[in-house]
Enzyme design. Structure first.
Site, short mmCIF file in Angstrom:
data_model
loop_
_atom_site.label_atom_id
_atom_site.label_comp_id
_atom_site.label_asym_id
_atom_site.label_seq_id
_atom_site.Cartn_x
_atom_site.Cartn_y
_atom_site.Cartn_z
N LYS A 48 164.74 37.59 -22.48
CA LYS A 48 164.07 36.33 -22.12
C LYS A 48 163.07 35.91 -23.22
CE LYS A 48 162.67 38.07 -18.14
NZ LYS A 48 163.30 39.40 -18.30
N THR A 49 162.25 36.87 -23.66
CA THR A 49 161.26 36.56 -24.70
C THR A 49 161.98 36.14 -25.99
OG1 THR A 49 159.88 38.27 -23.73
CG2 THR A 49 159.23 37.48 -25.89
N ASP A 95 155.32 34.57 -19.67
CA ASP A 95 156.13 35.69 -19.20
C ASP A 95 155.61 36.13 -17.83
OD1 ASP A 95 158.09 37.56 -19.29
OD2 ASP A 95 157.14 38.84 -20.79
N THR A 136 161.05 38.10 -13.55
CA THR A 136 162.02 39.10 -13.09
C THR A 136 162.27 38.91 -11.60
OG1 THR A 136 160.10 40.53 -12.88
CG2 THR A 136 161.51 40.90 -14.77
N ARG A 195 167.26 46.04 -24.20
CA ARG A 195 166.11 46.85 -24.61
C ARG A 195 166.41 48.34 -24.51
NH1 ARG A 195 161.73 44.97 -21.66
NH2 ARG A 195 161.22 43.51 -23.32
#
Ligand code: ADP
Length: 325
Positions: A48-49, A95, A136, A195
């Site tokens: 997302k980032t 975020d 999330t 990640r």
């Protein structure tokens, strides 16, 4: 982070999102318009980032970043919006946006809709900007805030071949030598999360540097995974704690009982552990709670594996054989 992809072309997978973004970016650039506000849903580590950085880079806008949990009072929101460029088109990325208190949310409503902020009973103009919110927990976002986003993107977990490509591109950017076999070993254990894959890759790289010439091969990967206690499916100690606890329970259990029994906090279970265990058929989520499946029990070794004779197809095959005879 220096080593993140910077263009949509280098962002792997999420095809529908990328296509929509290419359309929106193209149209807004053509008309010199600020892009619509966008909401990105998805588990941690899915990108997302990175996507927000790519959008800012592709649109050529400045990116202002904040964590929802750090925006506690309206002044914090004002401070975030104050440096927006007068030319318009800046991007504000928040975020974990669901963690903002309602007072901050309310301030954002007018900022996003009318490009104004209200302080001390007065309204002030702010430049046009694009809000990108990441969360999330889609369900935790209030309806009015959710409705102010023109585009909603649900990020999906990656397929093993996509994870492989992420590792391949990263290793190429870093000039690391890695074999196809090692990429596969990493990809099959990454649980579809970018990640996690990158973390595995970095640990394998350290092992390769420590042991030899820095080349990541299957042998290096296997040794590193055994050191980390990660099995063939990518399950780690926490996953085993959940599975082992559920295996002792005669009936489905609720999340609170599972959290206590496995000694893992609830958000970690629901966001990080459960999705993969459900997706791989190791546990079931029923209305009355979570339960371990036959497959889960076999994997952790509390029951012996069932013979894999294809019982489902057997009658059909017999029928076919009779027809052929
Ligand atoms: P999130 O914000 O969803 O927690 P990040 O954007 O921080 O996830 O991504 C985690 C890592 O994975 C970053 O290093 C990022 O560059 C990489 N990554 C995530 N998605 C992709 C993708 N689709 N293609 C390439 N790299 C990705």
């Amino acid at each position: 982070m220096a080593n993140r992809p910077l263009t949509l072309k280098d962002y792997i997978g999420q095809e529908r999102i990328k296509t929509q973004l290419a359309v929106t970016l193209g149209a807004c650039k053509k008309n010199s318009k600020a892009m619509p506000h966008m909401l990105l849903y998805g588990n941690p580590g899915l990108g997302k980032t990175t996507l927000s950085e790519i959008i800012a880079n592709e649109y050529g806008s400045r990116l202002h970043v904040a964590m929802g949990g750090n925006l506690n009072k309206p002044e914090d929101v004002q401070a975030l919006l104050a440096p927006l460029s007068d030319d318009g088109g800046d991007i504000v990325f928040i975020d974990e946006i669901h963690r903002m208190p309602i007072k901050c949310e309310e301030m954002l409503y007018t900022a996003m809709e009318d490009f104004e902020v209200e302080t001390g009973g007065e309204r002030f103009w702010i430049p046009n900007f694009t809000m990108i919110g990441a969360t999330t927990l889609a369900g935790d976002l209030s309806r009015p805030l959710r409705d102010r986003f023109g585009l909603h993107f649900q990020l999906q977990n990656y397929q093993p071949d996509e994870v492989g490509m992420i590792i391949q591109k990263l290793s190429a950017r870093e000039n690391t030598s890695i074999t196809d076999g090692a990429i596969q070993e990493i990809a099959k254990r990454a649980k579809g999360v970018a990640r996690i894959a990158i973390n595995f890759y970095s640990r394998c790289k350290e092992f390769a540097d420590f042991l030899g010439d820095g080349t990541i091969n299957e042998d290096v990967a296997a040794q590193q995974f055994s050191l980390m206690g990660i099995d063939e499916m990518g399950l780690d100690e926490n996953d085993y704690r959940v599975l082992n606890y559920l295996a002792t329970q005669p009936r489905p259990v609720g999340i609170a009982a599972l959290s206590t029994g496995a000694d893992i906090d609830m958000p970690t279970i629901t966001n990080m552990i459960e999705p993969y265990l459900v997706q791989t058929g190791m546990i079931n989520r029923t209305r009355s709670g979570r339960e371990i499946t036959q497959k889960g029990k076999e994997w952790i070794g509390v029951v012996p594996p069932q013979p894999v004779a294809s019982t489902d197809n057997a009658p059909q095959r017999n029928r076919l054989e009779r027809l052929r005879a």
